[in-house]
Design a protein around this motif. Structure first.
Motif, short mmCIF file in Angstrom:
data_model
loop_
_atom_site.label_atom_id
_atom_site.label_comp_id
_atom_site.label_asym_id
_atom_site.label_seq_id
_atom_site.Cartn_x
_atom_site.Cartn_y
_atom_site.Cartn_z
N PHE A 111 0.81 -1.21 0.00
CA PHE A 111 0.00 0.00 0.00
C PHE A 111 0.85 1.27 0.00
CE2 PHE A 111 0.60 -1.14 4.43
CZ PHE A 111 0.84 0.07 5.07
N LEU A 112 2.18 1.14 -0.07
CA LEU A 112 3.09 2.29 -0.09
C LEU A 112 3.98 2.24 -1.33
CD1 LEU A 112 4.40 2.28 3.60
CD2 LEU A 112 2.64 3.76 2.62
N VAL A 113 4.30 3.42 -1.84
CA VAL A 113 5.28 3.56 -2.92
C VAL A 113 6.50 4.25 -2.31
CG1 VAL A 113 5.82 4.67 -5.12
CG2 VAL A 113 3.52 3.77 -4.70
N PRO A 114 7.69 3.61 -2.39
CA PRO A 114 8.88 4.24 -1.81
C PRO A 114 9.27 5.48 -2.61
CG PRO A 114 9.47 2.18 -2.89
CD PRO A 114 7.98 2.31 -2.97
N GLY A 115 9.70 6.51 -1.88
CA GLY A 115 10.24 7.73 -2.49
C GLY A 115 11.74 7.71 -2.29
N SER A 116 12.19 8.44 -1.29
CA SER A 116 13.60 8.46 -0.93
C SER A 116 13.92 7.19 -0.16
CB SER A 116 13.91 9.68 -0.08
OG SER A 116 15.25 9.64 0.34
N THR A 117 14.99 6.51 -0.53
CA THR A 117 15.35 5.27 0.15
C THR A 117 16.69 5.40 0.85
OG1 THR A 117 16.26 4.44 -1.92
CG2 THR A 117 14.00 3.80 -1.40
N GLY A 118 16.75 6.30 1.81
CA GLY A 118 17.96 6.45 2.60
C GLY A 118 18.84 7.61 2.20
N ALA A 119 18.28 8.62 1.55
CA ALA A 119 19.08 9.79 1.15
C ALA A 119 19.72 10.41 2.39
CB ALA A 119 18.20 10.81 0.44
N TYR A 120 21.02 10.66 2.31
CA TYR A 120 21.79 11.18 3.45
C TYR A 120 21.97 12.69 3.34
CZ TYR A 120 25.60 11.84 6.78
OH TYR A 120 26.38 12.28 7.82
N THR A 121 21.70 13.37 4.46
CA THR A 121 21.95 14.81 4.57
C THR A 121 23.05 14.99 5.60
OG1 THR A 121 19.64 15.31 4.09
CG2 THR A 121 20.94 17.05 5.13
N PRO A 122 24.21 15.54 5.23
CA PRO A 122 25.31 15.68 6.19
C PRO A 122 24.97 16.68 7.29
CG PRO A 122 25.89 16.69 4.09
CD PRO A 122 24.54 16.05 3.91
N VAL A 133 34.87 18.65 12.11
CA VAL A 133 34.59 17.52 11.23
C VAL A 133 33.66 16.55 11.93
CG1 VAL A 133 36.76 17.67 9.96
CG2 VAL A 133 36.62 16.27 12.01
N GLY A 134 33.02 15.70 11.15
CA GLY A 134 32.19 14.64 11.72
C GLY A 134 30.85 15.12 12.21
N GLY A 135 30.20 14.24 12.92
CA GLY A 135 28.89 14.55 13.47
C GLY A 135 27.81 13.73 12.79
N ASN A 136 26.65 13.77 13.38
CA ASN A 136 25.53 12.99 12.86
C ASN A 136 24.72 13.78 11.86
OD1 ASN A 136 26.03 10.67 14.37
ND2 ASN A 136 24.96 11.47 16.14
N GLY A 137 24.50 13.16 10.73
CA GLY A 137 23.61 13.71 9.72
C GLY A 137 22.27 13.02 9.84
N GLN A 138 21.52 12.99 8.75
CA GLN A 138 20.21 12.36 8.75
C GLN A 138 20.01 11.57 7.47
OE1 GLN A 138 17.72 15.86 9.25
NE2 GLN A 138 17.50 15.42 11.42
N GLN A 139 19.27 10.47 7.59
CA GLN A 139 18.88 9.68 6.42
C GLN A 139 17.37 9.67 6.33
OE1 GLN A 139 21.76 6.17 7.02
NE2 GLN A 139 20.85 5.88 4.98
N LEU A 140 16.86 9.85 5.12
CA LEU A 140 15.43 9.95 4.88
C LEU A 140 14.92 8.75 4.09
CD1 LEU A 140 12.68 11.51 4.63
CD2 LEU A 140 13.66 12.56 2.57
N PHE A 141 13.86 8.14 4.61
CA PHE A 141 13.09 7.13 3.89
C PHE A 141 11.67 7.70 3.79
CE2 PHE A 141 16.57 4.92 5.80
CZ PHE A 141 16.91 3.91 4.90
N SER A 142 11.18 7.90 2.57
CA SER A 142 9.83 8.46 2.42
C SER A 142 8.96 7.53 1.59
CB SER A 142 9.89 9.85 1.78
OG SER A 142 10.39 9.78 0.47
N TYR A 143 7.65 7.64 1.82
CA TYR A 143 6.69 6.76 1.18
C TYR A 143 5.44 7.55 0.82
CZ TYR A 143 9.70 3.51 3.65
OH TYR A 143 10.80 2.85 4.14
N ALA A 144 4.84 7.20 -0.31
CA ALA A 144 3.56 7.78 -0.73
C ALA A 144 2.51 6.68 -0.62
CB ALA A 144 3.64 8.28 -2.17
N PRO A 145 1.44 6.91 0.16
CA PRO A 145 0.41 5.88 0.31
C PRO A 145 -0.43 5.72 -0.95
CG PRO A 145 0.26 7.55 2.04
CD PRO A 145 1.23 8.05 1.04
N LEU A 146 -0.73 4.47 -1.31
CA LEU A 146 -1.61 4.16 -2.44
C LEU A 146 -3.01 3.82 -1.96
CD1 LEU A 146 0.62 1.80 -4.62
CD2 LEU A 146 -0.09 4.13 -5.14
N ALA A 147 -3.09 3.24 -0.74
CA ALA A 147 -4.35 2.77 -0.20
C ALA A 147 -4.22 2.68 1.32
CB ALA A 147 -4.67 1.39 -0.77
#
Length: 139
Positions: free
Chosen positions: A75-86, A94-108
């Motif tokens: 029932f989901l369509v994947p969008g971003s599958t782990g895109a990393y933002t520093p 130097v270093g530090g924690n960034g973020q990873q994005l997993f997004s989904y668009a609902p179909l039903a």
């Protein structure tokens, strides 16, 4: 950072500021959940037309990454599958924690548990942490 007083170097502590990952979608505002490697099982709920965003704290500069372990529900369509933002760090740091994005668009409407693993990229299948996200989409 070089300290002229002691003639030594020390690593400046990087600072990160939690941010909302911008997701450009038409319609209702996206629903977002932000998690860390120590997060417990979590849940996110959206309605049809809303994008779901699962954002993980991630140390890409350490070689660690999040991966989706379970398949994407029908029932989901994947969008971003782990895109990393520093991370945003002060100049000279130097270093530090960034973020990873997993997004989904609902179909039903539907619900499912989706598992994610966090570990070093050079040892696939070995995860220092795993988090399950219960995803629900209402009509």
């Amino acid at each position: 950072v070089f300290d002229p007083q002691t003639l030594s170097t020390r690593r400046a502590a990087p600072t990160t500021t939690p941010t909302t990952i911008p997701i450009s979608t038409p319609g209702p505002a996206p629903v977002q959940i932000s998690l860390t490697p120590s997060s417990p099982r979590s849940s996110i709920t959206a309605t049809l037309g809303q994008t779901l965003a699962v954002v993980f704290e991630s140390c890409g500069t350490c070689g660690y990454q999040w991966v989706q372990l379970s398949s994407t529900p029908d029932f989901l369509v994947p969008g971003s599958t782990g895109a990393y933002t520093p991370p945003v760090v002060p100049a000279g740091s130097v270093g530090g924690n960034g973020q990873q994005l997993f997004s989904y668009a609902p179909l039903a409407p539907g619900s499912a548990a989706v598992a994610f693993g966090y570990g070093p990229a050079w040892t696939p299948g070995v995860y220092a942490s795993q988090v399950t996200v219960d995803i629900a989409v209402a009509a």
